[in-house]
Design a protein around this motif. Structure first.
Motif, mmCIF file in Angstrom:
data_model
loop_
_atom_site.group_PDB
_atom_site.id
_atom_site.type_symbol
_atom_site.label_atom_id
_atom_site.label_comp_id
_atom_site.label_asym_id
_atom_site.label_seq_id
_atom_site.Cartn_x
_atom_site.Cartn_y
_atom_site.Cartn_z
ATOM 1 N N LEU A 24 -5.859 13.854 0.540
ATOM 2 C CA LEU A 24 -5.532 12.467 0.214
ATOM 3 C C LEU A 24 -4.617 11.876 1.288
ATOM 4 O O LEU A 24 -3.785 12.586 1.863
ATOM 5 N N PRO A 25 -4.748 10.593 1.571
ATOM 6 C CA PRO A 25 -3.897 9.968 2.599
ATOM 7 C C PRO A 25 -2.434 9.966 2.177
ATOM 8 O O PRO A 25 -2.109 9.793 1.002
ATOM 9 N N SER A 26 -1.536 10.177 3.130
ATOM 10 C CA SER A 26 -0.109 10.187 2.834
ATOM 11 C C SER A 26 0.407 8.754 2.745
ATOM 12 O O SER A 26 -0.141 7.843 3.379
ATOM 13 N N PRO A 27 1.454 8.517 1.956
ATOM 14 C CA PRO A 27 2.021 7.162 1.861
ATOM 15 C C PRO A 27 2.445 6.610 3.217
ATOM 16 O O PRO A 27 2.304 5.416 3.495
ATOM 17 N N GLU A 28 2.946 7.499 4.085
ATOM 18 C CA GLU A 28 3.423 7.053 5.397
ATOM 19 C C GLU A 28 2.299 6.442 6.244
ATOM 20 O O GLU A 28 2.549 5.604 7.120
ATOM 21 N N SER A 29 1.062 6.865 5.973
ATOM 22 C CA SER A 29 -0.064 6.346 6.756
ATOM 23 C C SER A 29 -0.314 4.863 6.486
ATOM 24 O O SER A 29 -1.000 4.189 7.251
ATOM 25 N N ALA A 30 0.247 4.352 5.377
ATOM 26 C CA ALA A 30 0.055 2.939 5.033
ATOM 27 C C ALA A 30 0.956 2.022 5.853
ATOM 28 O O ALA A 30 0.689 0.824 5.973
ATOM 29 N N ARG B 169 0.843 -1.206 0.000
ATOM 30 C CA ARG B 169 0.000 0.000 0.000
ATOM 31 C C ARG B 169 0.879 1.257 0.000
ATOM 32 O O ARG B 169 0.586 2.228 -0.703
ATOM 33 N N TRP B 170 1.951 1.229 0.760
ATOM 34 C CA TRP B 170 2.882 2.370 0.802
ATOM 35 C C TRP B 170 3.474 2.627 -0.581
ATOM 36 O O TRP B 170 3.550 3.769 -1.042
ATOM 37 N N LEU B 171 3.894 1.572 -1.274
ATOM 38 C CA LEU B 171 4.502 1.706 -2.591
ATOM 39 C C LEU B 171 3.524 2.310 -3.591
ATOM 40 O O LEU B 171 3.884 3.210 -4.363
ATOM 41 N N LYS C 126 6.967 0.467 11.507
ATOM 42 C CA LYS C 126 8.134 1.063 10.856
ATOM 43 C C LYS C 126 9.372 0.182 10.935
ATOM 44 O O LYS C 126 10.091 0.025 9.944
ATOM 45 N N ILE C 127 9.632 -0.399 12.087
ATOM 46 C CA ILE C 127 10.805 -1.264 12.216
ATOM 47 C C ILE C 127 10.628 -2.523 11.368
ATOM 48 O O ILE C 127 11.530 -2.944 10.641
ATOM 49 N N GLY C 128 9.451 -3.117 11.461
ATOM 50 C CA GLY C 128 9.157 -4.296 10.654
ATOM 51 C C GLY C 128 9.208 -3.996 9.175
ATOM 52 O O GLY C 128 9.596 -4.844 8.359
ATOM 53 N N PHE C 129 8.822 -2.769 8.805
ATOM 54 C CA PHE C 129 8.848 -2.336 7.405
ATOM 55 C C PHE C 129 10.277 -2.402 6.863
ATOM 56 O O PHE C 129 10.524 -2.969 5.794
ATOM 57 N N VAL C 130 11.208 -1.847 7.595
ATOM 58 C CA VAL C 130 12.618 -1.835 7.171
ATOM 59 C C VAL C 130 13.163 -3.254 7.107
ATOM 60 O O VAL C 130 13.838 -3.637 6.146
ATOM 61 N N ILE C 131 12.857 -4.049 8.131
ATOM 62 C CA ILE C 131 13.352 -5.429 8.174
ATOM 63 C C ILE C 131 12.846 -6.235 6.986
ATOM 64 O O ILE C 131 13.605 -6.971 6.331
ATOM 65 N N ASN C 132 11.570 -6.093 6.665
ATOM 66 C CA ASN C 132 10.982 -6.878 5.573
ATOM 67 C C ASN C 132 11.503 -6.438 4.206
ATOM 68 O O ASN C 132 11.592 -7.269 3.290
ATOM 69 N N ILE C 133 11.846 -5.173 4.061
ATOM 70 C CA ILE C 133 12.457 -4.729 2.804
ATOM 71 C C ILE C 133 13.823 -5.406 2.641
ATOM 72 O O ILE C 133 14.174 -5.870 1.540
ATOM 73 N N PHE C 134 14.588 -5.481 3.721
ATOM 74 C CA PHE C 134 15.897 -6.151 3.655
ATOM 75 C C PHE C 134 15.741 -7.641 3.329
ATOM 76 O O PHE C 134 16.528 -8.209 2.576
ATOM 77 N N ILE C 135 14.724 -8.276 3.910
ATOM 78 C CA ILE C 135 14.482 -9.693 3.627
ATOM 79 C C ILE C 135 14.147 -9.883 2.147
ATOM 80 O O ILE C 135 14.649 -10.806 1.493
ATOM 81 N N PHE C 136 13.315 -9.012 1.612
ATOM 82 C CA PHE C 136 12.931 -9.089 0.204
ATOM 83 C C PHE C 136 14.147 -8.912 -0.704
ATOM 84 O O PHE C 136 14.350 -9.679 -1.655
ATOM 85 N N LEU C 137 14.961 -7.901 -0.410
ATOM 86 C CA LEU C 137 16.157 -7.652 -1.226
ATOM 87 C C LEU C 137 17.131 -8.824 -1.135
ATOM 88 O O LEU C 137 17.753 -9.215 -2.139
ATOM 89 N N ALA C 138 17.268 -9.402 0.056
ATOM 90 C CA ALA C 138 18.150 -10.562 0.229
ATOM 91 C C ALA C 138 17.646 -11.743 -0.589
ATOM 92 O O ALA C 138 18.436 -12.477 -1.210
#
Length: 450
Positions: free
Chosen positions: A238-244, A103-105, A248-260
Motif C-alpha cells: 500500500l502507498p505510504s502517507p508520505e508519498s502523498a 491525501r496525506w491525512l 514538503k516545505i509548502g506542506f509545513v507552511i500551509n499547515i501553519f496558514i490553516f492553523l492561523a
C-alpha cells in the motif's frame, strides 16, 4: 406593486433555471442580477441610488468592514464580506490541496487503524465531520471520496456505503461553524454572528446529532461493509502517507496558514478582525508563500461560485427593497401568531425540505431578511430563528443526491469508479439520517431557546 411583481418574476425564473441546470448557475444569477438592476430599480422604481446601494461597493471603504468596533452598520445588497471570506478560504484550500495535505491525512488515518474496513469507516466519517467545520464540504468530499475509492480497490470492499456516510457527515460538520457551509457564511456575515456563536449553538446540535448519525450508519451499513471484505491485503504494497506530499516545505507552511486561519476565526469577535479581513489576509499569505505555483493555485479557485453569489445577492436585494420579503414574513407570522414553537418548526422543516431539492445557498440568502422581519414583528429571538435556518438548510440538503454540492461530487466520484448510486439507494440511506438530525435539532432548539 409593479416593482414587486417584476422582482418576484425574476427570482422565480432564476430559481427554475438553477434547478434545470441547462445554463451554468453563475450565468443565471448574474443575468437575473442585471435584470433586477435594470427592470426593478431602473424602469419600475426609477431609483438610480438604489442601484448603487445594492451593488454596495461603498462597504469596502468603511473601516467597520475590516475591523469591527462594535458599531455595526446595516447594509443591503451584495454582501462583500461573504464574497471575500469565501474567496480567501478557497485560495487557502487550493494551497493545501497542491501540497497533498488532504491525501496525506486520509492515508495516515487509514494506516493508523491498520486498514481495517469498519475502523476506516468510522474514522473517515469523523474526519469528514471535523474537516468540514473549517473547509468547504465540496473539497472535503472530493479528496475523501477519491481516497476511499482507492482504498476500496486495494482492500476489496464496496466504497458506496462509506462515501454516503462521508457526504452526510461533511454536510453535518459544515453546520457546526460559520465557515463550514456557504449558508452559514451568509447568515453569520448578514446577522453579525461570530465563529464561536455558531460553535456554541449549531455546533452543539451538530455534535449531539453526530453521535446518533455514527450509530445509525454503523447499524445500517455494517453488514454491507463486512460482507464485502476480500482476501487479506499485503500492507507493504500500500502507498505510504508520505508519498502523498508533493512539496514538503509548502506542506509545513500551509499547515501553519490553516492553523492561523482557525485561530483568527475563533478569536475574531475578541480581536475585532472581520471575516472579510481574515479571508483576504489568508489568501494574500497563501499567494505569497506559493511562489512559482501561485498561478496553479489561483487557476483552481472556484470563481464561478463567487460570481454566483454576487448575482444572487442582487436578486435577493430586489426582493428586500420592494418589500416582498416583508410580505412573506407577515404570512408566516399570521400562521404562527404567538406560537413560537410552530414558527421554529416551520423554519427548520421548510428550510430542510426546500434545501433537499433546490440549492440551499439562494434559499438561505432569501430567508435571512425574512427571519429578521419575523423577529422584529413577533418578538421571537432572532438568534433562535437564525440557528433554526442554519440547521435546516445545512442538513436538509443531505436528503437527496442534488440537495448539496458535496452530494453531487461524492456520487460522481463513486460512479466514475464503477459504483453508480441511484436515487433510490441514496435516499433509502440518507433520508432517515436527515430525519434523525432534524428531529434532534427541533427538540433541542425548542427546549433550549423557547
Amino acid at each position: 406593486m409593479i416593482a414587486q411583481i417584476a422582482a418576484i418574476v425574476i427570482f422565480v425564473a432564476m430559481f427554475i433555471l438553477i434547478i434545470t441546470e441547462k445554463i451554468e448557475k453563475h450565468y443565471v444569477t448574474l443575468g437575473a442580477g442585471v435584470l433586477t438592476l435594470v427592470v426593478v430599480f431602473g424602469i419600475c422604481m426609477k431609483n438610480v441610488g438604489a442601484i448603487w446601494d445594492i451593488i454596495n461597493l461603498k462597504a469596502l471603504a468603511n473601516p467597520e468592514f475590516w475591523r469591527s468596533t462594535g458599531a455595526e452598520s446595516e447594509s443591503g445588497g451584495v454582501d462583500w464580506a461573504t464574497i471575500l471570506f469565501l474567496g480567501g478560504m478557497m485560495v487557502m484550500v487550493e494551497g493545501m490541496a497542491r501540497v497533498g495535505f488532504f491525501r496525506w491525512l486520509c492515508m495516515c488515518i487509514a494506516k493508523l487503524v491498520r486498514y481495517k474496513t469498519i475502523p476506516i469507516f468510522i474514522a473517515f466519517m469523523t474526519m469528514s465531520f471535523i474537516l468540514a467545520m473549517f473547509i468547504d464540504s465540496i473539497t472535503v468530499i472530493l479528496f475523501l471520496a477519491s481516497v476511499t475509492v482507492e482504498l476500496a480497490r486495494l482492500l476489496k470492499f464496496n466504497p458506496v456505503p462509506m462515501i454516503l456516510a462521508e457526504i452526510f457527515c461533511a454536510n453535518l460538520g459544515g453546520s457546526a461553524t460559520m465557515c463550514g457551509d456557504p449558508p452559514n457564511i451568509i447568515i453569520g456575515s448578514s446577522l453579525h454572528y461570530s465563529f464561536m456563536d455558531f460553535v456554541m449553538n449549531t455546533g452543539a446540535i451538530a455534535l449531539i446529532s453526530f453521535v446518533f448519525v455514527i450509530a445509525y450508519f454503523f447499524l445500517v451499513m455494517r453488514k454491507e461493509l463486512i460482507s464485502s471484505n476480500g482476501a487479506p491485503t499485503d500492507f507493504s504494497k500500500l502507498p505510504s502517507p508520505e508519498s502523498a506530499i508533493t512539496d514538503k516545505i509548502g506542506f509545513v507552511i500551509n499547515i501553519f496558514i490553516f492553523l492561523a486561519a482557525v485561530v483568527l476565526l475563533i478569536t475574531h469577535s475578541t480581536t475585532g478582525l472581520t471575516v472579510a479581513f481574515i479571508g483576504v489576509a489568508v489568501a494574500i499569505v497563501t499567494i505569497i508563500t506559493s511562489g512559482k505555483h501561485v498561478l496553479t493555485v489561483l487557476k483552481k479557485v472556484d470563481y464561478k461560485t463567487l460570481l454566483f453569489f454576487i448575482g444572487l445577492f442582487i436578486v435577493v436585494g430586489g426582493l428586500e427593497h420592494t418589500g416582498v420579503l416583508v410580505v412573506i414574513a407577515n404570512f408566516i407570522s399570521n400562521i404562527c401568531g404567538t406560537n413560537f414553537i410552530l414558527m421554529v418548526v416551520i423554519i427548520i422543516w421548510l428550510s430542510a425540505i426546500a434545501s433537499a431539492f433546490i440549492d440551499n445557498i439562494p434559499f438561505a440568502a432569501t430567508m435571512v431578511p425574512v427571519i429578521k422581519s419575523l423577529a422584529a414583528t413577533t418578538g421571537i429571538s432572532l438568534d433562535t430563528l437564525a440557528w433554526s435556518l442554519a440547521i435546516g438548510t445545512d442538513v436538509g440538503g443531505s436528503a437527496t443526491p442534488i440537495g448539496a454540492s458535496a452530494n453531487v461530487v461524492g456520487t460522481a466520484a463513486a460512479a466514475k469508479a464503477g459504483h453508480p448510486i441511484g436515487w433510490g439507494e441514496y435516499c433509502k440511506k440518507m433520508v432517515p439520517a436527515t430525519l434523525i438530525v432534524l428531529v434532534i435539532a427541533t427538540v433541542y432548539i425548542c427546549a433550549v431557546y423557547l
